[in-house]
Motif scaffolding. Structure first.
Motif, PDB file in Angstrom:
ATOM      1  N   GLY B  82       0.804  -1.218   0.000  1.00 51.76           N
ATOM      2  CA  GLY B  82       0.000   0.000   0.000  1.00 51.76           C
ATOM      3  C   GLY B  82       0.832   1.261   0.000  1.00 51.76           C
ATOM      4  O   GLY B  82       0.482   2.241  -0.665  1.00 51.76           O
ATOM      5  N   PHE B  87       1.165  -0.040  -8.554  1.00 57.31           N
ATOM      6  CA  PHE B  87       1.026  -0.981  -9.678  1.00 57.31           C
ATOM      7  C   PHE B  87       0.271  -0.340 -10.833  1.00 57.31           C
ATOM      8  O   PHE B  87      -0.726   0.350 -10.633  1.00 57.31           O
ATOM      9  N   PHE B  89      -1.393  -1.851 -14.433  1.00 57.53           N
ATOM     10  CA  PHE B  89      -1.634  -3.133 -15.117  1.00 57.53           C
ATOM     11  C   PHE B  89      -1.992  -2.904 -16.579  1.00 57.53           C
ATOM     12  O   PHE B  89      -2.501  -1.847 -16.951  1.00 57.53           O
ATOM     13  N   HIS B  93      -7.428  -2.351 -14.552  1.00 58.91           N
ATOM     14  CA  HIS B  93      -8.024  -2.733 -13.273  1.00 58.91           C
ATOM     15  C   HIS B  93      -8.639  -1.565 -12.537  1.00 58.91           C
ATOM     16  O   HIS B  93      -8.401  -1.357 -11.347  1.00 58.91           O
ATOM     17  N   VAL B  95     -12.083   0.053 -10.979  1.00 64.31           N
ATOM     18  CA  VAL B  95     -13.360  -0.470 -10.491  1.00 64.31           C
ATOM     19  C   VAL B  95     -14.474   0.231 -11.265  1.00 64.31           C
ATOM     20  O   VAL B  95     -14.620   1.448 -11.176  1.00 64.31           O
ATOM     21  N   GLU B 105      -9.084   7.463  -5.193  1.00 63.95           N
ATOM     22  CA  GLU B 105      -9.230   7.594  -3.747  1.00 63.95           C
ATOM     23  C   GLU B 105      -9.083   6.245  -3.034  1.00 63.95           C
ATOM     24  O   GLU B 105      -8.689   6.186  -1.868  1.00 63.95           O
ATOM     25  N   LEU B 106      -9.414   5.148  -3.763  1.00 67.14           N
ATOM     26  CA  LEU B 106      -9.544   3.824  -3.153  1.00 67.14           C
ATOM     27  C   LEU B 106      -8.407   3.421  -2.198  1.00 67.14           C
ATOM     28  O   LEU B 106      -8.676   3.068  -1.053  1.00 67.14           O
ATOM     29  N   PRO B 107      -7.129   3.491  -2.628  1.00 66.65           N
ATOM     30  CA  PRO B 107      -6.091   3.046  -1.687  1.00 66.65           C
ATOM     31  C   PRO B 107      -6.040   3.909  -0.425  1.00 66.65           C
ATOM     32  O   PRO B 107      -5.747   3.401   0.655  1.00 66.65           O
ATOM     33  N   VAL B 109      -8.643   5.352   1.004  1.00 63.73           N
ATOM     34  CA  VAL B 109      -9.787   5.017   1.850  1.00 63.73           C
ATOM     35  C   VAL B 109      -9.401   3.885   2.794  1.00 63.73           C
ATOM     36  O   VAL B 109      -9.614   3.962   4.001  1.00 63.73           O
ATOM     37  N   ARG B 118      -7.736  13.290   1.447  1.00 64.14           N
ATOM     38  CA  ARG B 118      -7.931  12.440   0.270  1.00 64.14           C
ATOM     39  C   ARG B 118      -8.352  13.282  -0.929  1.00 64.14           C
ATOM     40  O   ARG B 118      -7.817  13.146  -2.025  1.00 64.14           O
ATOM     41  N   ARG B 154      -3.832   6.577  -9.514  1.00 65.99           N
ATOM     42  CA  ARG B 154      -4.119   5.744  -8.345  1.00 65.99           C
ATOM     43  C   ARG B 154      -2.837   5.096  -7.811  1.00 65.99           C
ATOM     44  O   ARG B 154      -2.646   4.975  -6.608  1.00 65.99           O
TER      45      ARG B 154
END
Lengths: 402, 225
Positions: B82, B87, B89, B93, B95, B105-107, B109, B118, B154
Motif C-alpha cells: 500500500g 502498480f 496493469f 483494473h 473499479v 481515492e480507493l487506496p 480510503v 484524500r 491511483r
C-alpha cells in the motif's frame, strides 16, 4: 479506515448488482415481515382474549357449587353438586369476608317473557344490586335493582337493551308490567348496551331480584356467586377466606369451587404465548432461507469481483479489511431487507386491522426488535463464508482474471 | 533500493513442478528506470509479482529498502504494498462502478487517510496525469489512455517509492501509449523507481537499464554489460 468509509464502499459495491441485491433484500424483507405478521397474530389473539376477560370485570372470583379439581372449569349449574350454595352463603360471605367489595348471588335460567301479544323465551338472571358495579353495568334508562334485603324478592326487573327493544319496540319499557313465567314484573330500568363477551350476549338478559328468580325457577340453590376484590394481589387471600367461610358453613366439607379470573386468563395467556412462539419459529425458517439467499448473492459477488479483490490486495488492503468489506456488504443487504420487512409487517398488520377492526392485530415490540437484530445477524453469519473466500484469494491469480 | 539474492519460484501445476524463476540476482537502486523484457513464459511476470510483494519467493531473499520481505506477515506485507509500491496493469483494473475520483481515492480510503486530505490528493494526482475536470467520469466514459492515466494516478497517490508497470501500453493505441510512457518517464525523472515489464522492444529499449529474461533466468542485463 473509518466505519463510514467502509459502509460507503460496501454500499457502492451493492449498486454494482442491483437486481440480485434487490431480490435478496426482498427475501429478507419477506422473512422479517412474516415474523412480524405472525407474531402480531399471536400477540393480537392474546390481547383479544385478555380484553374479553377484562370486559367481564376485573379481579373476579366466581364461586360455584361442587368440587372441581381443575381450575378454569365451567360454571354450568347442576354439575357435580354436593350441597347447594345458598343465598345465606352469599350473605355470610358479604359479612365475613370484608375483602370482597361486591358479592352478587346469581340464579340463572330461561323462562318465557310476554308483553301483550309479544312473547319470547328469554334468559333471566336473579341477582342483587351488587351485580351492576361488579360487572360494570351502566344504565341507559331508569335504575338497576335496588340494594336491600336479598331475600325480599320484589317483582321488579331490569332489561338488557336488546330484550327491551324486542319486547317494547318503539316505546319505553320503563314502568311496564312484563310477564316472566307466570308472574308479572315491573320494568324499572334498561341498561346500556354491553355487547357480546365470550359468546354470551348480556344484552338479551332480564335481571330480577335473586329471591324472585329462585321462586320463579323453584330452586333453593344458587348457580354461582360472583364477587371481586380491589386489587389482583388480594385475589388469593380472598379465595382462601371464601373457602374457609364456606367450609365452615357446609359442615367442614370443601364443596365449592372458586375460579379466579387470573387462573383462566393465565392459562389462555400461556397457550397463546406458545402459539406466538411457534409462529415466530415458522417465520424464522423463512428468515434463514433468506440468509442462504444472501450468502448465494455474496458468493456470486465475490467470484464476479475476483479481479477487484486482487486489485484491492495490490493496493495494500489487508485480509481483515477484505473480510470486513464483504461482511458489511452482506449486513447492509440484510439490514435494509429487515427495515423494508418491518415496513411490510406494519403495513400488513394495519391492513388486517382495517379489515377486521375487532381483532387487535399488534406487532409486538420484542418481535420487531428481534427481527431487526436477526436480520443483521443473518447478514453477518451468512456473509462469513463469502467474505472469508474473498480474503483468501491469491492476488496474483485474482488479478490475472479478467 | 531493491535487492534479490538467488530468488527461486517454483509452482506446482497439474502435479508437475514448474520452475518460473531459477535463481535471480538483481539489484535495483532507487530512482532506476528498468525494463524487463522476454517472451511469455520467461518468468518476467513472476519476477514482477515478487518485486511487488504480491508473491513470495520459494527460496532466496528479497530486501526492499533493507527489509527482508519474505519474513513479513501478510498484514505488514499489505501495508508495504500500500505505501511503498504502486502498480499499473495492462488491463488498467479500474473499479467500473467508481468514478475516476473514487478509483484514485480507493487506496487512501483503506489506508485510513482523512477525507479532506484524500480529496486534495486525488485532485492533485488527477491533474498531474492531465485529467483535472474528469473526476466524476466513470471508467466506461473514458478512453483507454485516460483509463490508464487514472490507474497511474491511483498508483502514485499513496506516494510510493517504486512503480511496477506490467505491459502498461499493451491495451492502448500507439498515441495514447506514448502519452502514458511519457507520463511514467516524467514520474521517474521526479525520482520514482520505475520497473516496466514488457515484450514490446520499442518500449523496453527506452529504459535506462534493460534486463532480458528467458526460461526463468536473467540472460542479459545492460548494467552488467
Amino acid at each position: 479506515m473509518t466505519v463510514a468509509d467502509l459502509v460507503r464502499f460496501s454500499a457502492q459495491a451493492l449498486t454494482g448488482h442491483r437486481l440480485r441485491a434487490g431480490l435478496s433484500l426482498v427475501g429478507v424483507a419477506i422473512g422479517v415481515s412474516s415474523v412480524i405478521l405472525l407474531t402480531s397474530l399471536g400477540e393480537g389473539a392474546r390481547r383479544y382474549v385478555t380484553a374479553e376477560f377484562a370486559s367481564l370485570g376485573t379481579n373476579l372470583l366466581v364461586i360455584t357449587p361442587g368440587r372441581n379439581e381443575t381450575t378454569g372449569g365451567s360454571a354450568i349449574p347442576g354439575t357435580a353438586v354436593i350441597r347447594d350454595l345458598t343465598l345465606e352463603d352469599a350473605v355470610a360471605l358479604r359479612r365475613r369476608v370484608p375483602r370482597l367489595r361486591f358479592v352478587a348471588p346469581i340464579v340463572a335460567g330461561q323462562v318465557s317473557a310476554r308483553y301483550g301479544e309479544r312473547e319470547r323465551v328469554t334468559n333471566v338472571a336473579g341477582t342483587t344490586a351488587d351485580y351492576a358495579p361488579l360487572r360494570g353495568v351502566r344504565m341507559s334508562l331508569g335504575r338497576y335493582l335496588p340494594a336491600g334485603d336479598a331475600a325480599l324478592g320484589q317483582r321488579i326487573c331490569v332489561l338488557g337493551p336488546k330484550l327491551a327493544n324486542s319486547l317494547f319496540p318503539g316505546e319505553s319499557a320503563l314502568g311496564k308490567l312484563l310477564r316472566l313465567g307466570d308472574q308479572r314484573f315491573r320494568v324499572i330500568g334498561v341498561w346500556a348496551p354491553r355487547g357480546v363477551s365470550l359468546g354470551r350476549d348480556f344484552d338479551e338478559y332480564a335481571h330480577v331480584p335473586v329471591a324472585a328468580a329462585m321462586r320463579m325457577f323453584d330452586r333453593s340453590g344458587l348457580s354461582e356467586i360472583d364477587s371481586d376484590v380491589a386489587s389482583s394481589d388480594e385475589i388469593e387471600p380472598a379465595r382462601v377466606s371464601v373457602l374457609a367461610v364456606l367450609k365452615d358453613r357446609h359442615e367442614g366439607e370443601e364443596d365449592v369451587t372458586v375460579v379466579t379470573q387470573g387462573s383462566i386468563v393465565g392459562s389462555f395467556t400461556r397457550i397463546l404465548a406458545i402459539l406466538t412462539a411457534a409462529l415466530a419459529g415458522i417465520a424464522a425458517v423463512s428468515l434463514s432461507v433468506a440468509g442462504v439467499g444472501i450468502m448465494n448473492v455474496m458468493l456470486v459477488s465475490v467470484s464476479e469481483r475476483t479481479s477487484e479483490v486482487g486489485l484491492l490486495k495490490a493496493l495494500g488492503v489487508t485480509r481483515a479489511q477484505v473480510v470486513a468489506a464483504f461482511l458489511v456488504e452482506a449486513s447492509i443487504l440484510s439490514t435494509a431487507g429487515g427495515l423494508v420487512g418491518i415496513g411490510f409487517g406494519y403495513a400488513g398488520a394495519y391492513a388486517v386491522k382495517t379489515m377486521y377492526p375487532a381483532f387487535p392485530m399488534f406487532p409486538p415490540d420484542w418481535a420487531v426488535a428481534a427481527a431487526l437484530l436477526v436480520s443483521v445477524s443473518v447478514g453477518l453469519a451468512f456473509g462469513v463464508l463469502p467474505a472469508w473466500r474473498a480474503s483468501r484469494l491469491d492476488p496474483v491469480a485474482a488479478l490475472s482474471r479478467k | 533500493m531493491i535487492q534479490l539474492r538467488s530468488v527461486r519460484r517454483v509452482y506446482e501445476l497439474g502435479g508437475h513442478l514448474v520452475e518460473a524463476l531459477r535463481g535471480i540476482d538483481l539489484e535495483v537502486p532507487a530512482g532506476e528506470y528498468l525494463s524487463v523484457m522476454g517472451p511469455s513464459g520467461s518468468g518476467k511476470s513472476t519476477l514482477l509479482n515478487i518485486l511487488g510483494c504480491l508473491d513470495r519467493p520459494t527460496s532466496g531473499t528479497y530486501r526492499l529498502d533493507g527489509q527482508e520481505v519474505e519474513k513479513l506477515d501478510e498484514t505488514v506485507l499489505s501495508q508495504v504494498r500500500g505505501h511503498r509500491i504502486g502498480f499499473v496493469f495492462q488491463s488498467f483494473h479500474l473499479v467500473p462502478r467508481l468514478t475516476a475520483f473514487g478509483n484514485v481515492e480507493l487506496p487512501m480510503v483503506f489506508a485510513g487517510i482523512a477525507r479532506s486530505e484524500r480529496t486534495r490528493r486525488v485532485r492533485e494526482a488527477l491533474s498531474s496525469v492531465g485529467l483535472a475536470g474528469r473526476e466524476e467520469h466513470r471508467p466506461a466514459q473514458l478512453s483507454g489512455g485516460e483509463r490508464q492515466r487514472v490507474a497511474i494516478a491511483r498508483a502514485v497517490v499513496m506516494g510510493p517509492k517504486v512503480l511496477m508497470a506490467d505491459e502498461p501500453t499493451g491495451n492502448l493505441d500507439s498515441k495514447s501509449g506514448s502519452e502514458v510512457i511519457a507520463l511514467l518517464e516524467r514520474m521517474n525523472a521526479d525520482g520514482l523507481t520505475l520497473i516496466v515489464v514488457t515484450h514490446d522492444q520499442a518500449l523496453g529499449s527506452r529504459a535506462r537499464r534493460r534486463v532480458r529474461m528467458a526460461d526463468g533466468e536473467v540472460i542479459e542485463d545492460s548494467a552488467r554489460a
